[in-house]
Scaffold this motif. Structure first.
Motif, PDB file in Angstrom:
ATOM      1  N   ASP A 199       0.664  -1.047  -0.023  1.00 41.21           N
ATOM      2  CA  ASP A 199      -0.022   0.044   0.105  1.00 41.21           C
ATOM      3  C   ASP A 199       0.799   1.293  -0.059  1.00 41.21           C
ATOM      4  OD1 ASP A 199      -2.557  -0.931  -0.285  1.00 41.21           O
ATOM      5  OD2 ASP A 199      -2.831  -1.165   1.842  1.00 41.21           O
ATOM      6  N   HIS A 244      -2.682  -6.222  -5.981  1.00 39.86           N
ATOM      7  CA  HIS A 244      -3.315  -6.916  -4.683  1.00 39.86           C
ATOM      8  C   HIS A 244      -4.639  -6.603  -4.803  1.00 39.86           C
ATOM      9  CE1 HIS A 244      -2.183  -2.702  -3.266  1.00 39.86           C
ATOM     10  NE2 HIS A 244      -3.127  -2.889  -2.392  1.00 39.86           N
ATOM     11  N   HIS A 245      -5.289  -5.636  -5.577  1.00 43.88           N
ATOM     12  CA  HIS A 245      -6.806  -5.572  -5.661  1.00 43.88           C
ATOM     13  C   HIS A 245      -7.247  -5.994  -6.695  1.00 43.88           C
ATOM     14  CE1 HIS A 245      -7.000  -3.100  -1.810  1.00 43.88           C
ATOM     15  NE2 HIS A 245      -5.950  -2.655  -2.072  1.00 43.88           N
ATOM     16  N   HIS A 295      -4.073   4.391  -5.649  1.00 43.90           N
ATOM     17  CA  HIS A 295      -2.975   3.912  -4.543  1.00 43.90           C
ATOM     18  C   HIS A 295      -2.301   2.791  -5.339  1.00 43.90           C
ATOM     19  CE1 HIS A 295      -5.426   0.712  -2.458  1.00 43.90           C
ATOM     20  NE2 HIS A 295      -4.192   0.301  -2.425  1.00 43.90           N
TER      21      HIS A 295
HETATM   22 FE   LIG Z   1      -4.218  -1.785  -1.126  1.00 43.62          FE
END
Ligand SMILES: [Fe+2]
Ligand SMILES: [Fe+2]
Length: 308
Positions: A152, A206-207, A180
């Motif tokens: 993140d 990662h999303h 992000h």
């Molecule tokens: Fe994230």
């Protein structure tokens, strides 16, 4: 002619004591011919064969030459060992500077984000465990432990008004928050370091979801890098098992139901099965790093890679 073994065996036993010793074999060739003896001892410049009867002066000269040769070789070996130790020490220093830089980068992003340092550490350790159990090689397992905590970092570029908004986000704000992933990948792009390259893939993907409905690119299945598929599972698990300002952590039974509901839709089904089989170990990691103690993470998190 010692009883029970011959000259060749004698030489082998000498080399068991010190494999670098120079050996002069004085033989009458009752049992062996030269080629046979050379054949049995193998290709080596550590022995010389002298035929009996030999000349004493010749033997003395040969012996002194071999002693000089042996001591020069000893010296070279010692120098090599010293050099290897220096290289190992410098590699470790570079590695630990590298790890600390990663840590500082993550710390910088945490100043903005509500996420805790403990979440970051747990994400690294749980990803490491899942990758190892999914059959990854040791070197890549080490890399994901360090790369996963950077998932993140892109949040450093998201405005506070969105990142810290106490109410629900509008769809425009949510779309900014989703950036992000792209921002993080851009921050990490262009490195030759395998850790940072993996971190870039993780930050970017990662999303993403296994069924292709995730963001930012809508990748599906194995189009999503495996490192990102691992972190996707671990990140969600960690988020729902721990308290956040806006909600309480869920009980374990609910967590299991929720994770399984994402099998084949949000999560890679094979990796999720491995993850579910590791739940007791994941819980143990979570218990060992509670949120309250999560801020001072440098000493453990920045441990030197185990391969060095
Ligand atoms: Fe994230
Ligand atoms: Fe996270």
């Amino acid at each position: 002619m010692p009883p029970g073994w011959n000259g060749v065996e004698t030489v082998r036993r000498i080399w068991q004591v010190d494999s670098h010793l120079q050996v002069v074999i004085c033989t009458a060739y009752s049992d062996y011919s030269w080629p046979e003896m050379i054949d049995e001892l193998g290709e080596s410049d550590s022995f010389v064969i002298l035929k009996k009867p030999f000349d004493n002066i010749e033997v003395r000269q040969l012996a002194s030459a071999l002693v000089v040769k042996w001591s020069l070789a000893q010296q070279a070996r010692r120098t090599m060992c010293d050099l290897q130790a220096v290289v190992r020490k410098q590699t470790r220093a570079v590695q630990s500077a590298h790890e600390e830089t990663i840590y500082r980068l993550v710390r910088a992003s945490l100043c903005r984000d509500a996420e805790t340092g403990a979440h970051i550490r747990r994400t690294g350790l749980c990803s490491e465990l899942l990758a190892a159990s999914a059959g990854w090689p040791a070197e890549r397992v080490d890399q994901i432990r360090l790369a996963a905590p950077m998932h993140d970092v892109g949040k450093i570029g998201i405005p506070d008004a969105i990142l810290r908004k106490p109410a629900a986000l509008t769809s425009d704000e949510y779309s900014t928050l989703r950036d992000h992933t792209i921002l993080g990948a851009r921050m990490l792009a262009g490195s030759t370091s395998p850790i940072l390259r993996m971190a870039q893939e993780i930050a970017q993907c990662h999303h993403e979801r296994w069924d292709g409905t995730g963001y930012p690119s809508g990748l599906a299945g194995e189009q999503i890098p495996e490192a990102a598929r691992i972190v996707a599972i671990v990140d969600v698990y960690d988020a729902i098992t721990h308290d956040r300002v806006y909600r309480k952590g869920l009980p374990e039974s609910e967590v299991q139901k929720l994770m399984l509901a994402g099998r084949g839709t949000q999560f890679d089904p094979r990796l999720l099965d491995v993850f579910m089989s590791l739940l007791p170990e994941m819980q143990a990691i979570a218990q060992s790093i509670p949120d309250e103690n999560g801020e001072e993470v440098l000493p453990e998190w920045c441990s030197t890679l185990s391969s060095l």
